[in-house]
Design a protein around this motif. Structure first.
Motif, short mmCIF file in Angstrom:
data_model
loop_
_atom_site.label_atom_id
_atom_site.label_comp_id
_atom_site.label_asym_id
_atom_site.label_seq_id
_atom_site.Cartn_x
_atom_site.Cartn_y
_atom_site.Cartn_z
N LYS A 69 -45.15 20.59 38.23
CA LYS A 69 -45.55 20.10 39.55
C LYS A 69 -45.04 18.68 39.78
O LYS A 69 -44.53 18.36 40.86
CB LYS A 69 -47.07 20.13 39.67
CG LYS A 69 -47.58 19.80 41.06
CD LYS A 69 -49.10 19.74 41.11
CE LYS A 69 -49.70 21.10 40.91
NZ LYS A 69 -51.17 21.11 41.09
N MET A 70 -45.14 17.83 38.77
CA MET A 70 -44.65 16.46 38.90
C MET A 70 -43.13 16.43 39.07
O MET A 70 -42.60 15.65 39.87
CB MET A 70 -45.07 15.64 37.68
CG MET A 70 -46.56 15.39 37.59
SD MET A 70 -47.06 14.65 36.03
CE MET A 70 -46.50 12.98 36.26
N TYR A 71 -42.44 17.29 38.34
CA TYR A 71 -40.98 17.37 38.45
C TYR A 71 -40.58 17.83 39.85
O TYR A 71 -39.68 17.24 40.47
CB TYR A 71 -40.43 18.31 37.39
CG TYR A 71 -38.99 18.68 37.60
CD1 TYR A 71 -37.98 17.75 37.38
CD2 TYR A 71 -38.63 19.95 38.03
CE1 TYR A 71 -36.65 18.08 37.59
CE2 TYR A 71 -37.31 20.28 38.24
CZ TYR A 71 -36.32 19.35 38.02
OH TYR A 71 -35.01 19.67 38.23
N CYS A 72 -41.24 18.85 40.36
CA CYS A 72 -40.92 19.35 41.70
C CYS A 72 -41.20 18.29 42.77
O CYS A 72 -40.44 18.14 43.72
CB CYS A 72 -41.70 20.62 41.99
SG CYS A 72 -41.12 22.04 41.05
N PHE A 73 -42.28 17.55 42.59
CA PHE A 73 -42.62 16.49 43.55
C PHE A 73 -41.55 15.40 43.53
O PHE A 73 -41.10 14.93 44.59
CB PHE A 73 -43.99 15.90 43.21
CG PHE A 73 -44.45 14.85 44.17
CD1 PHE A 73 -44.85 15.18 45.45
CD2 PHE A 73 -44.46 13.52 43.79
CE1 PHE A 73 -45.26 14.21 46.35
CE2 PHE A 73 -44.88 12.54 44.67
CZ PHE A 73 -45.27 12.88 45.95
N ASP A 74 -41.11 15.00 42.34
CA ASP A 74 -40.06 13.98 42.24
C ASP A 74 -38.75 14.46 42.84
O ASP A 74 -38.04 13.71 43.51
CB ASP A 74 -39.86 13.56 40.78
CG ASP A 74 -40.99 12.70 40.26
OD1 ASP A 74 -41.81 12.22 41.07
OD2 ASP A 74 -41.06 12.51 39.03
N CYS A 75 -38.41 15.73 42.61
CA CYS A 75 -37.19 16.28 43.19
C CYS A 75 -37.28 16.34 44.71
O CYS A 75 -36.30 16.08 45.41
CB CYS A 75 -36.90 17.66 42.61
SG CYS A 75 -36.26 17.60 40.93
N ALA A 76 -38.46 16.68 45.22
CA ALA A 76 -38.64 16.72 46.67
C ALA A 76 -38.46 15.33 47.28
O ALA A 76 -37.85 15.19 48.35
CB ALA A 76 -40.02 17.28 47.01
N ILE A 77 -38.96 14.32 46.60
CA ILE A 77 -38.78 12.95 47.08
C ILE A 77 -37.30 12.59 47.10
O ILE A 77 -36.79 12.02 48.08
CB ILE A 77 -39.58 11.95 46.22
CG1 ILE A 77 -41.07 12.11 46.47
CG2 ILE A 77 -39.14 10.51 46.49
CD1 ILE A 77 -41.94 11.30 45.55
N LEU A 78 -36.59 12.93 46.03
CA LEU A 78 -35.15 12.62 45.96
C LEU A 78 -34.36 13.37 47.04
O LEU A 78 -33.46 12.80 47.65
CB LEU A 78 -34.60 12.95 44.58
CG LEU A 78 -34.94 11.94 43.49
CD1 LEU A 78 -34.51 12.47 42.13
CD2 LEU A 78 -34.27 10.62 43.76
N VAL A 79 -34.70 14.62 47.28
CA VAL A 79 -34.00 15.39 48.31
C VAL A 79 -34.29 14.79 49.69
O VAL A 79 -33.38 14.67 50.52
CB VAL A 79 -34.40 16.88 48.24
CG1 VAL A 79 -33.93 17.63 49.47
CG2 VAL A 79 -33.82 17.51 46.98
N GLY A 80 -35.53 14.40 49.92
CA GLY A 80 -35.87 13.77 51.19
C GLY A 80 -35.13 12.46 51.41
O GLY A 80 -34.63 12.18 52.50
N LEU A 81 -35.05 11.66 50.36
CA LEU A 81 -34.32 10.39 50.47
C LEU A 81 -32.82 10.63 50.67
O LEU A 81 -32.17 9.90 51.42
CB LEU A 81 -34.55 9.54 49.22
CG LEU A 81 -35.94 8.93 49.09
CD1 LEU A 81 -36.09 8.24 47.73
CD2 LEU A 81 -36.21 7.95 50.21
N ALA A 82 -32.29 11.66 50.02
CA ALA A 82 -30.87 11.98 50.20
C ALA A 82 -30.60 12.42 51.64
O ALA A 82 -29.60 12.02 52.24
CB ALA A 82 -30.45 13.06 49.21
N ALA A 83 -31.49 13.23 52.19
CA ALA A 83 -31.32 13.67 53.57
C ALA A 83 -31.40 12.48 54.54
O ALA A 83 -30.62 12.39 55.49
CB ALA A 83 -32.38 14.71 53.92
N LEU A 84 -32.33 11.58 54.28
CA LEU A 84 -32.45 10.38 55.12
C LEU A 84 -31.19 9.53 55.02
O LEU A 84 -30.69 9.03 56.03
CB LEU A 84 -33.68 9.57 54.70
CG LEU A 84 -33.94 8.29 55.48
CD1 LEU A 84 -34.28 8.62 56.93
CD2 LEU A 84 -35.07 7.51 54.83
N LEU A 85 -30.67 9.38 53.82
CA LEU A 85 -29.45 8.60 53.62
C LEU A 85 -28.27 9.22 54.35
O LEU A 85 -27.51 8.52 55.02
CB LEU A 85 -29.15 8.49 52.12
CG LEU A 85 -27.91 7.71 51.75
CD1 LEU A 85 -28.10 6.23 52.07
CD2 LEU A 85 -27.60 7.89 50.28
#
Length: 98
Positions: free
Chosen positions: A7-23
């Motif tokens: 769950k923690m890994y998926c949450f961290d990956c979701a944050i990274l994907v969101g930041l990548a999309a924003l970038l």
């Protein structure tokens, strides 16, 4: 414990994907707004190339972090959960002592 790590890994990956999309959105917006900048075509192309290069480096860095998290997730998150467990037990001991 395994579910919590996942769950923690998926949450961290979701944050990274969101930041990548924003970038990607921000860099795309900036590059598309270059039409309003006066100057020659060579200058615009140089700015676009540098923007795309910066985007590529940033996305490569984010991808590298995701691979690092996947390869070392058990070690990283287990140590983090261990620290949380210690803090929780210390708070319990302190409250019992008072």
């Amino acid at each position: 414990m395994e579910n919590k790590i996942k769950k923690m890994y998926c949450f961290d990956c979701a944050i990274l994907v969101g930041l990548a999309a924003l970038l990607v959105f921000i860099v795309t917006y900036v590059l598309l707004s270059l039409d309003k900048v006066p100057g020659s075509g060579v200058v615009r192309m140089a700015i676009m190339a540098s923007g795309m290069l910066a985007l590529a480096f940033a996305l490569t860095g984010m991808t590298t972090v995701m691979f690092h998290l996947r390869q070392n997730s058990k070690e990283l998150y287990s140590s983090e959960m261990g620290v949380e467990w210690i803090h929780t037990n210390m708070e319990k001991l302190e409250s019992e002592a008072l």
